[in-house]
Design a protein around this motif. Sequence first.
Motif, PDB file in Angstrom:
ATOM      1  N   ARG A 101      12.404   3.239 -16.948  1.00 42.63           N
ATOM      2  CA  ARG A 101      12.793   1.780 -16.699  1.00 42.63           C
ATOM      3  C   ARG A 101      12.894   0.846 -17.516  1.00 42.63           C
ATOM      4  N   ALA A 102      12.090   0.811 -18.446  1.00 42.13           N
ATOM      5  CA  ALA A 102      11.936  -0.060 -19.613  1.00 42.13           C
ATOM      6  C   ALA A 102      12.975  -0.095 -20.485  1.00 42.13           C
ATOM      7  N   GLU A 103      13.491   1.447 -20.627  1.00 43.51           N
ATOM      8  CA  GLU A 103      14.716   1.512 -21.595  1.00 43.51           C
ATOM      9  C   GLU A 103      16.036   1.012 -20.822  1.00 43.51           C
ATOM     10  N   ALA A 104      16.126   1.318 -19.493  1.00 45.12           N
ATOM     11  CA  ALA A 104      17.333   0.532 -18.770  1.00 45.12           C
ATOM     12  C   ALA A 104      17.220  -0.838 -18.924  1.00 45.12           C
ATOM     13  N   GLU A 105      16.073  -1.645 -18.787  1.00 44.89           N
ATOM     14  CA  GLU A 105      16.205  -3.015 -18.967  1.00 44.89           C
ATOM     15  C   GLU A 105      16.424  -3.370 -20.473  1.00 44.89           C
ATOM     16  N   ARG A 106      16.213  -2.541 -21.558  1.00 42.69           N
ATOM     17  CA  ARG A 106      16.709  -2.919 -22.882  1.00 42.69           C
ATOM     18  C   ARG A 106      18.187  -2.960 -22.715  1.00 42.69           C
ATOM     19  N   GLU A 107      18.584  -1.965 -22.067  1.00 44.23           N
ATOM     20  CA  GLU A 107      20.233  -1.846 -22.155  1.00 44.23           C
ATOM     21  C   GLU A 107      20.748  -3.073 -21.533  1.00 44.23           C
ATOM     22  N   PHE A 108      20.051  -3.699 -20.385  1.00 49.44           N
ATOM     23  CA  PHE A 108      20.869  -4.944 -19.993  1.00 49.44           C
ATOM     24  C   PHE A 108      20.722  -5.954 -20.877  1.00 49.44           C
ATOM     25  N   ARG A 109      19.517  -6.056 -21.691  1.00 49.66           N
ATOM     26  CA  ARG A 109      19.655  -7.040 -22.668  1.00 49.66           C
ATOM     27  C   ARG A 109      20.483  -6.946 -24.080  1.00 49.66           C
ATOM     28  N   GLU A 110      20.551  -5.772 -24.138  1.00 50.06           N
ATOM     29  CA  GLU A 110      21.530  -5.311 -25.100  1.00 50.06           C
ATOM     30  C   GLU A 110      23.029  -5.818 -24.944  1.00 50.06           C
ATOM     31  N   SER A 159      18.328   4.498  -5.425  1.00 47.18           N
ATOM     32  CA  SER A 159      17.224   4.217  -5.588  1.00 47.18           C
ATOM     33  C   SER A 159      16.424   5.660  -5.059  1.00 47.18           C
ATOM     34  N   ASP A 160      16.992   6.471  -4.446  1.00 49.24           N
ATOM     35  CA  ASP A 160      16.341   7.690  -4.131  1.00 49.24           C
ATOM     36  C   ASP A 160      16.176   8.792  -5.124  1.00 49.24           C
ATOM     37  N   VAL A 161      15.019   9.221  -5.451  1.00 51.60           N
ATOM     38  CA  VAL A 161      14.908  10.163  -6.615  1.00 51.60           C
ATOM     39  C   VAL A 161      15.705  11.666  -6.036  1.00 51.60           C
ATOM     40  N   GLY A 162      15.474  11.764  -4.795  1.00 51.56           N
ATOM     41  CA  GLY A 162      15.952  13.038  -4.214  1.00 51.56           C
ATOM     42  C   GLY A 162      17.743  13.182  -4.566  1.00 51.56           C
ATOM     43  N   VAL A 163      18.201  12.037  -4.583  1.00 47.62           N
ATOM     44  CA  VAL A 163      19.848  11.757  -5.036  1.00 47.62           C
ATOM     45  C   VAL A 163      19.833  12.305  -6.222  1.00 47.62           C
ATOM     46  N   HIS A 164      18.929  11.796  -7.272  1.00 49.21           N
ATOM     47  CA  HIS A 164      19.014  12.308  -8.716  1.00 49.21           C
ATOM     48  C   HIS A 164      18.790  13.856  -9.073  1.00 49.21           C
ATOM     49  N   ALA A 168      17.208   0.546 -10.723  1.00 50.44           N
ATOM     50  CA  ALA A 168      16.954   1.786 -10.366  1.00 50.44           C
ATOM     51  C   ALA A 168      18.306   2.770 -10.575  1.00 50.44           C
ATOM     52  N   ALA A 169      19.503   2.237 -10.316  1.00 47.31           N
ATOM     53  CA  ALA A 169      20.696   3.127 -10.702  1.00 47.31           C
ATOM     54  C   ALA A 169      20.688   3.062 -12.481  1.00 47.31           C
ATOM     55  N   ALA A 170      20.485   2.322 -13.072  1.00 48.08           N
ATOM     56  CA  ALA A 170      20.352   2.492 -14.600  1.00 48.08           C
ATOM     57  C   ALA A 170      19.503   3.154 -15.048  1.00 48.08           C
ATOM     58  N   THR A 171      18.137   3.233 -14.280  1.00 52.44           N
ATOM     59  CA  THR A 171      17.082   4.062 -14.855  1.00 52.44           C
ATOM     60  C   THR A 171      17.396   5.546 -14.426  1.00 52.44           C
ATOM     61  N   ALA A 172      18.227   5.764 -13.355  1.00 52.79           N
ATOM     62  CA  ALA A 172      18.566   6.868 -13.140  1.00 52.79           C
ATOM     63  C   ALA A 172      19.626   7.688 -14.184  1.00 52.79           C
ATOM     64  N   LEU A 173      20.402   6.440 -14.658  1.00 51.93           N
ATOM     65  CA  LEU A 173      21.548   7.124 -15.644  1.00 51.93           C
ATOM     66  C   LEU A 173      20.781   7.410 -17.005  1.00 51.93           C
ATOM     67  N   VAL A 174      19.781   6.634 -17.376  1.00 47.52           N
ATOM     68  CA  VAL A 174      19.031   7.095 -18.644  1.00 47.52           C
ATOM     69  C   VAL A 174      18.278   8.413 -18.389  1.00 47.52           C
ATOM     70  N   ALA A 175      17.704   8.642 -17.340  1.00 41.70           N
ATOM     71  CA  ALA A 175      16.933   9.962 -16.873  1.00 41.70           C
ATOM     72  C   ALA A 175      17.913  11.130 -16.961  1.00 41.70           C
ATOM     73  N   LEU A 176      19.193  10.875 -16.428  1.00 33.79           N
ATOM     74  CA  LEU A 176      20.252  11.958 -16.339  1.00 33.79           C
ATOM     75  C   LEU A 176      20.744  12.108 -18.059  1.00 33.79           C
ATOM     76  N   ARG A 177      21.076  11.143 -18.488  1.00 34.38           N
ATOM     77  CA  ARG A 177      21.517  11.041 -19.877  1.00 34.38           C
ATOM     78  C   ARG A 177      20.667  11.731 -20.815  1.00 34.38           C
ATOM     79  N   ARG A 178      19.410  11.759 -20.622  1.00 33.50           N
ATOM     80  CA  ARG A 178      18.623  12.413 -21.600  1.00 33.50           C
ATOM     81  C   ARG A 178      18.552  13.786 -21.713  1.00 33.50           C
ATOM     82  N   GLN A 179      19.111  14.521 -20.408  1.00 34.48           N
ATOM     83  CA  GLN A 179      19.425  15.764 -20.397  1.00 34.48           C
ATOM     84  C   GLN A 179      20.612  16.255 -20.863  1.00 34.48           C
ATOM     85  N   ALA A 180      21.469  15.544 -20.947  1.00 33.63           N
ATOM     86  CA  ALA A 180      22.871  15.704 -21.677  1.00 33.63           C
ATOM     87  C   ALA A 180      23.566  14.728 -22.238  1.00 33.63           C
ATOM     88  N   PRO A 181      23.059  14.305 -23.344  1.00 31.04           N
ATOM     89  CA  PRO A 181      23.496  12.911 -23.929  1.00 31.04           C
ATOM     90  C   PRO A 181      25.006  12.891 -24.124  1.00 31.04           C
TER      91      PRO A 181
END
Length: 210
Positions: free
Chosen positions: A156-165, A127-132, A92-105
């Motif tokens: 979320r799938a993009e975040a999981e690809r980063e784990f594999r990377e 895990s709380d969308v309100g925090v993000h 969830a945390a990694a998914t949040a970073l992907v979502a935030l990073r898209r707005q400001a790479p």
Amino acid sequence: MTARLTYAFDAYCGWCYGFGPALRQFAAENAGRIDLRVVSGGLFSGPRALPVSAYGHIPGANQRIADLTGVTFGDGYERTLAEGSTVMDSTAAATALVALRRQAPGRALELAGALQRAWYVDGHSLSDVGVHRSIAAQHALDSDAVADAFLDPATRAEAEREFRELRRLGVDAYPTLLLHTPTGVHRLGGPVTGAASLTEGLDRHLVPAV
């Protein structure tokens, strides 16, 4: 010559929190000559995504982190830690970073730090969308777009690809700072390395052999 670096990070990693100030200083002081990418790992993912109380070593580790790096843990975090029920879910945390990073790479390191402050200072679940939404607003980003991206399974799938990377790169601990060079990938410093030492390490790798 611009040096390419990968920062292997986990928002729920206390050592990453401790390393953050030195890394941000290093990045600022070398802004003109490095290209730094922040990639999340899955430290607490899958069967390891458990309530914080399941990890009894954390209070002692936090004290060591504070002693060695000088960071402080906030009252909100200390209350959450004592209560013990908040689940640390790195996916969830990694998914949040992907979502935030898209707005400001170009602000990924800043946003990674914001996620860690939300947890290690305020004690908010990542895990709380309100925090993000709140992080996005604080950083002048589109809160609705961040929330929608966080809830999108493709993010979320993009975040999981980063784990594999990171696994392919041989990362087995966090934080890890990798320098990509023509001769291969080199680890730069460690979790208690200061900004000046990181710069010295960068210099050693970038100076051509005589």
